[in-house]
Scaffold this motif. Structure first.
Motif, PDB file in Angstrom:
ATOM      1  N   ALA A 194       8.550   2.829  -8.111  1.00 20.12           N
ATOM      2  CA  ALA A 194       7.719   4.033  -8.221  1.00 20.12           C
ATOM      3  C   ALA A 194       7.900   4.719  -9.564  1.00 20.12           C
ATOM      4  O   ALA A 194       6.933   5.236 -10.148  1.00 20.12           O
ATOM      5  CB  ALA A 194       8.057   5.004  -7.087  1.00 20.12           C
ATOM      6  N   GLY A 195       9.144   4.751 -10.087  1.00 20.68           N
ATOM      7  CA  GLY A 195       9.404   5.385 -11.384  1.00 20.68           C
ATOM      8  C   GLY A 195       8.619   4.750 -12.512  1.00 20.68           C
ATOM      9  O   GLY A 195       7.871   5.435 -13.231  1.00 20.68           O
ATOM     10  N   PRO A 196       8.762   3.421 -12.705  1.00 18.84           N
ATOM     11  CA  PRO A 196       7.962   2.751 -13.743  1.00 18.84           C
ATOM     12  C   PRO A 196       6.461   2.927 -13.535  1.00 18.84           C
ATOM     13  O   PRO A 196       5.715   3.055 -14.496  1.00 18.84           O
ATOM     14  CB  PRO A 196       8.364   1.278 -13.587  1.00 18.84           C
ATOM     15  N   LEU A 197       6.034   2.965 -12.260  1.00 20.43           N
ATOM     16  CA  LEU A 197       4.614   3.149 -11.979  1.00 20.43           C
ATOM     17  C   LEU A 197       4.139   4.516 -12.446  1.00 20.43           C
ATOM     18  O   LEU A 197       3.066   4.643 -13.049  1.00 20.43           O
ATOM     19  CB  LEU A 197       4.359   2.990 -10.472  1.00 20.43           C
ATOM     20  N   GLU A 198       4.960   5.549 -12.198  1.00 21.75           N
ATOM     21  CA  GLU A 198       4.590   6.904 -12.624  1.00 21.75           C
ATOM     22  C   GLU A 198       4.550   6.997 -14.142  1.00 21.75           C
ATOM     23  O   GLU A 198       3.652   7.614 -14.724  1.00 21.75           O
ATOM     24  CB  GLU A 198       5.576   7.928 -12.057  1.00 21.75           C
ATOM     25  N   ARG A 199       5.538   6.374 -14.806  1.00 22.59           N
ATOM     26  CA  ARG A 199       5.552   6.410 -16.277  1.00 22.59           C
ATOM     27  C   ARG A 199       4.347   5.675 -16.852  1.00 22.59           C
ATOM     28  O   ARG A 199       3.814   6.053 -17.903  1.00 22.59           O
ATOM     29  CB  ARG A 199       6.862   5.813 -16.797  1.00 22.59           C
ATOM     30  N   GLY A 242       0.805  -1.214   0.000  1.00 22.07           N
ATOM     31  CA  GLY A 242       0.000   0.000   0.000  1.00 22.07           C
ATOM     32  C   GLY A 242       0.840   1.266   0.000  1.00 22.07           C
ATOM     33  O   GLY A 242       0.395   2.309  -0.486  1.00 22.07           O
ATOM     34  N   LEU A 243       2.078   1.179   0.527  1.00 19.63           N
ATOM     35  CA  LEU A 243       2.946   2.356   0.575  1.00 19.63           C
ATOM     36  C   LEU A 243       3.583   2.669  -0.778  1.00 19.63           C
ATOM     37  O   LEU A 243       3.983   3.811  -1.014  1.00 19.63           O
ATOM     38  CB  LEU A 243       4.058   2.149   1.614  1.00 19.63           C
ATOM     39  N   ALA A 244       3.674   1.673  -1.668  1.00 20.72           N
ATOM     40  CA  ALA A 244       4.349   1.879  -2.954  1.00 20.72           C
ATOM     41  C   ALA A 244       3.703   2.989  -3.792  1.00 20.72           C
ATOM     42  O   ALA A 244       4.396   3.918  -4.230  1.00 20.72           O
ATOM     43  CB  ALA A 244       4.412   0.566  -3.732  1.00 20.72           C
ATOM     44  N   PRO A 245       2.382   2.944  -4.032  1.00 16.59           N
ATOM     45  CA  PRO A 245       1.781   4.048  -4.801  1.00 16.59           C
ATOM     46  C   PRO A 245       1.826   5.365  -4.044  1.00 16.59           C
ATOM     47  O   PRO A 245       1.902   6.434  -4.655  1.00 16.59           O
ATOM     48  CB  PRO A 245       0.332   3.580  -5.033  1.00 16.59           C
ATOM     49  N   LEU A 246       1.787   5.299  -2.714  1.00 21.36           N
ATOM     50  CA  LEU A 246       1.896   6.521  -1.927  1.00 21.36           C
ATOM     51  C   LEU A 246       3.281   7.137  -2.091  1.00 21.36           C
ATOM     52  O   LEU A 246       3.424   8.358  -2.215  1.00 21.36           O
ATOM     53  CB  LEU A 246       1.624   6.214  -0.455  1.00 21.36           C
ATOM     54  N   PHE A 247       4.300   6.295  -2.116  1.00 25.26           N
ATOM     55  CA  PHE A 247       5.666   6.775  -2.355  1.00 25.26           C
ATOM     56  C   PHE A 247       5.759   7.458  -3.713  1.00 25.26           C
ATOM     57  O   PHE A 247       6.382   8.514  -3.864  1.00 25.26           O
ATOM     58  CB  PHE A 247       6.646   5.602  -2.282  1.00 25.26           C
ATOM     59  N   ALA A 248       5.119   6.851  -4.723  1.00 23.46           N
ATOM     60  CA  ALA A 248       5.126   7.438  -6.066  1.00 23.46           C
ATOM     61  C   ALA A 248       4.458   8.811  -6.057  1.00 23.46           C
ATOM     62  O   ALA A 248       4.924   9.742  -6.716  1.00 23.46           O
ATOM     63  CB  ALA A 248       4.417   6.498  -7.052  1.00 23.46           C
ATOM     64  N   ALA A 249       3.372   8.933  -5.294  1.00 21.91           N
ATOM     65  CA  ALA A 249       2.664  10.215  -5.236  1.00 21.91           C
ATOM     66  C   ALA A 249       3.487  11.267  -4.500  1.00 21.91           C
ATOM     67  O   ALA A 249       3.556  12.422  -4.924  1.00 21.91           O
ATOM     68  CB  ALA A 249       1.306  10.032  -4.563  1.00 21.91           C
ATOM     69  N   LEU A 250       4.135  10.879  -3.408  1.00 25.27           N
ATOM     70  CA  LEU A 250       4.914  11.823  -2.611  1.00 25.27           C
ATOM     71  C   LEU A 250       6.185  12.269  -3.325  1.00 25.27           C
ATOM     72  O   LEU A 250       6.732  13.324  -3.014  1.00 25.27           O
ATOM     73  CB  LEU A 250       5.280  11.194  -1.258  1.00 25.27           C
ATOM     74  N   THR A 251       6.660  11.452  -4.258  1.00 24.12           N
ATOM     75  CA  THR A 251       7.898  11.793  -4.979  1.00 24.12           C
ATOM     76  C   THR A 251       7.612  12.130  -6.442  1.00 24.12           C
ATOM     77  O   THR A 251       8.485  11.989  -7.296  1.00 24.12           O
ATOM     78  CB  THR A 251       8.905  10.626  -4.905  1.00 24.12           C
TER      79      THR A 251
END
Length: 206
Positions: A163-168, A21-30
């Motif tokens: 998080a990077g690949p998730l954001e892309r 659950g923290l992984a997408p949150l990390f992507a959002a915060l960064t």
């Protein structure tokens, strides 16, 4: 620690910390950061969280008791701080600050707050480590408890690196939508922290 309790202890910490659950949150915060910046933040947040959890593993309630802080009060404070972060995410204030500081060398660093504490090393994980330490039999049991905690945090670190690949994959619009949705979830979680803390005070006075 009895070998039969290792898996339950791991599952308990994994559910409490919730690295998935923290992984997408990390992507959002960064959001908008480079992979190198994200990797640095992931390392700092995980190491800081491990350090905080180790302190409470060894010293436990004595740390809070020394400064006169109860667990309900600690939970309420964490909820308030988390709610402020949720507001930033809901109204996109973090991204606005980054744009205003585009010409400055410093950028927002969420590694210590809110990632390390209270998201990774929060009231739940701190309480869990104190309980595991209390149930541990000797130095070996304590070492096993610490190893379990480090393993869970390391899994979170690995997910942070995605998080990077998730954001892309989601794109800027997708990340903005996810950021606001997670902001709403964070707001609800922070309120739950506060309510749990207030309920604990009520139970304590009953």
């Amino acid at each position: 620690m009895d070998p039969t309790t290792i898996i339950p202890a791991f599952v308990t910490l994994f559910v409490v910390i919730d690295p998935i659950g923290l992984a997408p949150l990390f992507a959002a915060l960064t959001q908008g950061m480079t992979d190198a910046q994200r990797r640095s933040i992931a390392i700092r947040s995980c190491l800081t969280a491990i350090g905080i959890l180790l302190v409470f593993t060894f010293f436990g309630e004595a740390v809070l008791g020394f400064v006169g802080i109860s667990f309900p009060a600690f939970r309420i404070a964490g909820g308030v701080l988390l709610f402020l972060t949720a507001l930033d995410m809901l109204f996109n204030r973090r991204q606005e600050r980054r744009e205003d500081q585009a010409d400055e060398p410093q950028v927002d660093d969420p590694s210590v707050f809110p990632l390390a504490i209270p998201l990774i090393a929060g009231p739940g994980s701190i309480a869990t480590m104190i309980l595991l330490a209390g149930e541990a039999e000797g130095a070996t049991g304590l070492a096993v408890s610490i190893a379990i905690m480090i393993a869970v945090v390391f899994l979170g670190f690995l997910l942070f690196l995605m998080a990077g690949p998730l954001e892309r994959l989601l794109g800027k619009t997708g990340i903005n939508v996810v950021t606001r949705l997670l902001g709403m979830l964070l707001a609800a979680l922070s309120v739950q922290f506060i309510l749990d803390g207030l309920a604990s005070f009520g139970l304590g006075g009953a």
